[in-house]
Motif scaffolding. Structure first.
Motif, PDB file in Angstrom:
ATOM      1  N   ALA A  60       0.919  -1.234   0.064  1.00 26.81           N
ATOM      2  CA  ALA A  60      -0.031   0.087   0.115  1.00 26.81           C
ATOM      3  C   ALA A  60       0.763   1.397   0.123  1.00 26.81           C
ATOM      4  CB  ALA A  60      -0.720  -0.002   1.211  1.00 26.81           C
ATOM      5  N   TYR A  61       2.053   1.215   0.637  1.00 28.05           N
ATOM      6  CA  TYR A  61       2.920   2.270   0.778  1.00 28.05           C
ATOM      7  C   TYR A  61       3.494   2.542  -0.789  1.00 28.05           C
ATOM      8  CZ  TYR A  61       6.588   5.555   2.127  1.00 28.05           C
ATOM      9  OH  TYR A  61       7.802   6.433   2.205  1.00 28.05           O
ATOM     10  N   ILE A 121      -7.844   5.120   1.493  1.00 28.74           N
ATOM     11  CA  ILE A 121      -7.062   4.537   2.852  1.00 28.74           C
ATOM     12  C   ILE A 121      -5.469   4.727   2.455  1.00 28.74           C
ATOM     13  CG2 ILE A 121      -6.648   2.626   4.312  1.00 28.74           C
ATOM     14  CD1 ILE A 121      -8.997   1.299   3.643  1.00 28.74           C
ATOM     15  N   CYS A 122      -4.937   4.181   1.631  1.00 30.42           N
ATOM     16  CA  CYS A 122      -3.545   4.356   1.244  1.00 30.42           C
ATOM     17  C   CYS A 122      -3.018   6.061   1.192  1.00 30.42           C
ATOM     18  CB  CYS A 122      -3.035   3.873  -0.119  1.00 30.42           C
ATOM     19  SG  CYS A 122      -3.373   2.121   0.105  1.00 30.42           S
ATOM     20  N   LYS A 123      -3.844   6.622   0.477  1.00 30.71           N
ATOM     21  CA  LYS A 123      -3.233   8.132   0.308  1.00 30.71           C
ATOM     22  C   LYS A 123      -3.685   8.878   1.742  1.00 30.71           C
ATOM     23  CE  LYS A 123      -3.122   8.659  -4.287  1.00 30.71           C
ATOM     24  NZ  LYS A 123      -2.417   9.290  -5.400  1.00 30.71           N
ATOM     25  N   TYR A 167     -14.158   5.577  -2.195  1.00 31.31           N
ATOM     26  CA  TYR A 167     -14.731   5.996  -3.542  1.00 31.31           C
ATOM     27  C   TYR A 167     -14.657   7.783  -3.686  1.00 31.31           C
ATOM     28  CZ  TYR A 167     -18.045   6.331  -7.195  1.00 31.31           C
ATOM     29  OH  TYR A 167     -18.655   6.482  -8.671  1.00 31.31           O
ATOM     30  N   HIS A 168     -15.216   8.282  -2.320  1.00 28.28           N
ATOM     31  CA  HIS A 168     -15.569   9.681  -2.435  1.00 28.28           C
ATOM     32  C   HIS A 168     -14.495  10.559  -1.920  1.00 28.28           C
ATOM     33  CE1 HIS A 168     -19.662   9.224  -3.583  1.00 28.28           C
ATOM     34  NE2 HIS A 168     -20.051   8.293  -2.743  1.00 28.28           N
ATOM     35  N   ILE A 198      -5.607  -1.857  -3.780  1.00 30.55           N
ATOM     36  CA  ILE A 198      -5.273  -1.881  -2.685  1.00 30.55           C
ATOM     37  C   ILE A 198      -6.086  -1.350  -1.313  1.00 30.55           C
ATOM     38  CG2 ILE A 198      -3.408  -1.315  -1.075  1.00 30.55           C
ATOM     39  CD1 ILE A 198      -2.697  -3.481  -3.087  1.00 30.55           C
ATOM     40  N   ASP A 199      -6.736  -0.302  -1.847  1.00 31.81           N
ATOM     41  CA  ASP A 199      -7.688   0.383  -0.975  1.00 31.81           C
ATOM     42  C   ASP A 199      -9.014  -0.290  -0.430  1.00 31.81           C
ATOM     43  OD1 ASP A 199      -6.346   3.029  -0.606  1.00 31.81           O
ATOM     44  OD2 ASP A 199      -7.533   3.714  -2.327  1.00 31.81           O
ATOM     45  N   TYR A 200      -9.545  -0.907  -1.781  1.00 29.59           N
ATOM     46  CA  TYR A 200     -10.687  -1.808  -1.432  1.00 29.59           C
ATOM     47  C   TYR A 200     -10.308  -3.352  -0.877  1.00 29.59           C
ATOM     48  CZ  TYR A 200     -13.750   1.442  -3.679  1.00 29.59           C
ATOM     49  OH  TYR A 200     -14.369   2.545  -4.073  1.00 29.59           O
TER      50      TYR A 200
END
Length: 158
Positions: A82-83, A148-150, A143-144, A90-92
Motif C-alpha cells: 500500500a505504501y 485509505i492508502c493516500k 470512493y468519495h 489496494i484500498d478496497y
C-alpha cells in the motif's frame, strides 16, 4: 497475627472455596496413596459443556483459525504494498481485510465474555451491524475521498 481456619468449618457456613468447586475440574484427580506405589483416582463430578467436545465442527474451527492467521500475514504484507503502490485495488482490499480482521477479533471477544443465549444473539447481531457499517464506511471513503492508502500517507507527511 495469623489464624488458621479449617476448610470444613468455612464450608458449613455456606462459603464455597473456589478451587474445590466440581465445575472447575476438567478431569479426575490422580493422587498417589502413601502406602501404595500405584496412584488411584478420586471420583468427582465433571462439568462438561458442548464447547468442550470436539465434534464435526473441529475441522471448521481449525480452518477458521488457519484463515485468521493467513489474513494476519496478508495484512502485514499489504502495508508495504500500500505504501509503494497505492491505488483503488489496494484500498478496497484493505477495507475488506481490515473489516474481516476486526470482525473475527471482536467475535472472539464476544465468544469469551458474552454468556446466555439471548445475549449472544444480540451481541452477534450488533457485531454484524458494526462490521457492515465499517466496511460500507471504508468503501465510501475510498470512493468519495482520497482512499485509505493516500489518507495514511497524508497523515505521515504532516
Amino acid at each position: 497475627m495469623a489464624s488458621i481456619v479449617r476448610l470444613s468449618s468455612v464450608c458449613r457456613r455456606g462459603v464455597k472455596p473456589l478451587f474445590y468447586q466440581t465445575t472447575l475440574l476438567a478431569r479426575p484427580l490422580v493422587v498417589p496413596h502413601k502406602h501404595q506405589e500405584q496412584p488411584y483416582q478420586l471420583t468427582a463430578k465433571i462439568h462438561a459443556s458442548q464447547a468442550l467436545y470436539a465434534g464435526s465442527a473441529s475441522k471448521a474451527a481449525s480452518m477458521h483459525w488457519t484463515a485468521e492467521r493467513v489474513l494476519s500475514i496478508v495484512l502485514l504484507a499489504m502495508g508495504p504494498v500500500a505504501y509503494y503502490s497505492p491505488g483503488p485495488v489496494i484500498d478496497y482490499s484493505l477495507a475488506a481485510a481490515l473489516t474481516l480482521h476486526g470482525h473475527w477479533g471482536l467475535g472472539q471477544v464476544l465468544t469469551d465474555y458474552v454468556h446466555g443465549e439471548a445475549k449472544i444473539k444480540m451481541a452477534n447481531a450488533g457485531l454484524f451491524l458494526l462490521s457492515t457499517v465499517t466496511f460500507a464506511g471504508l468503501c465510501y471513503f475510498n470512493y468519495h475521498d482520497v482512499g485509505i492508502c493516500k489518507a495514511v500517507a497524508l497523515l505521515w507527511s504532516k
